[in-house]
Write a protein that holds these residues in place. Structure first.
Motif: not given
Length: 95
Positions: A27-32, A44-49, A53-55, A73-77
């Motif tokens: 159900s989840q795409p490859d993070p890369g 960066q993606l992991t930190a922004c998400m 994940r917490a929800a 967060c993604l726009q800062v990255a």
């Protein structure tokens, strides 16, 4: 004796992780791939998400505030990342 117990415990943990990971992988795409589509790194993606994940860990859906935190967060990255680019990238990876 202790080594056998630790080995059995590790085997159980790996099997559980493999089963839940296999279900999640469907159900989840490859993070890369997602990170590349958004022009950010995997860390960066992991930190922004993190808010998303917490929800999920709380058993709910992410709030609008959580989604805005991710966007910011993604726009800062990647400052060139627009809402339209994010929507397009995320839509490409939806099942």
């Amino acid at each position: 004796m202790i080594l056998r117990f630790k080995t059995a415990l590790a085997g159980t943990a790996l099997a559980t992780a493999a089963l839940t990971g296999a279900a999640r992988a469907q159900s989840q795409p490859d993070p890369g791939e997602v990170a590349a589509a958004l022009g950010v790194t995997v860390p960066q993606l992991t930190a922004c998400m993190a808010p998303i994940r917490a929800a999920g860990e709380r058993g709910g859906n992410p709030s609008r505030a959580d989604r805005l935190k991710v966007r910011d967060c993604l726009q800062v990255a990647n400052p060139s990342l627009t809402n339209a680019k994010m929507r397009s990238a995320m839509q490409a990876f939806r099942n």
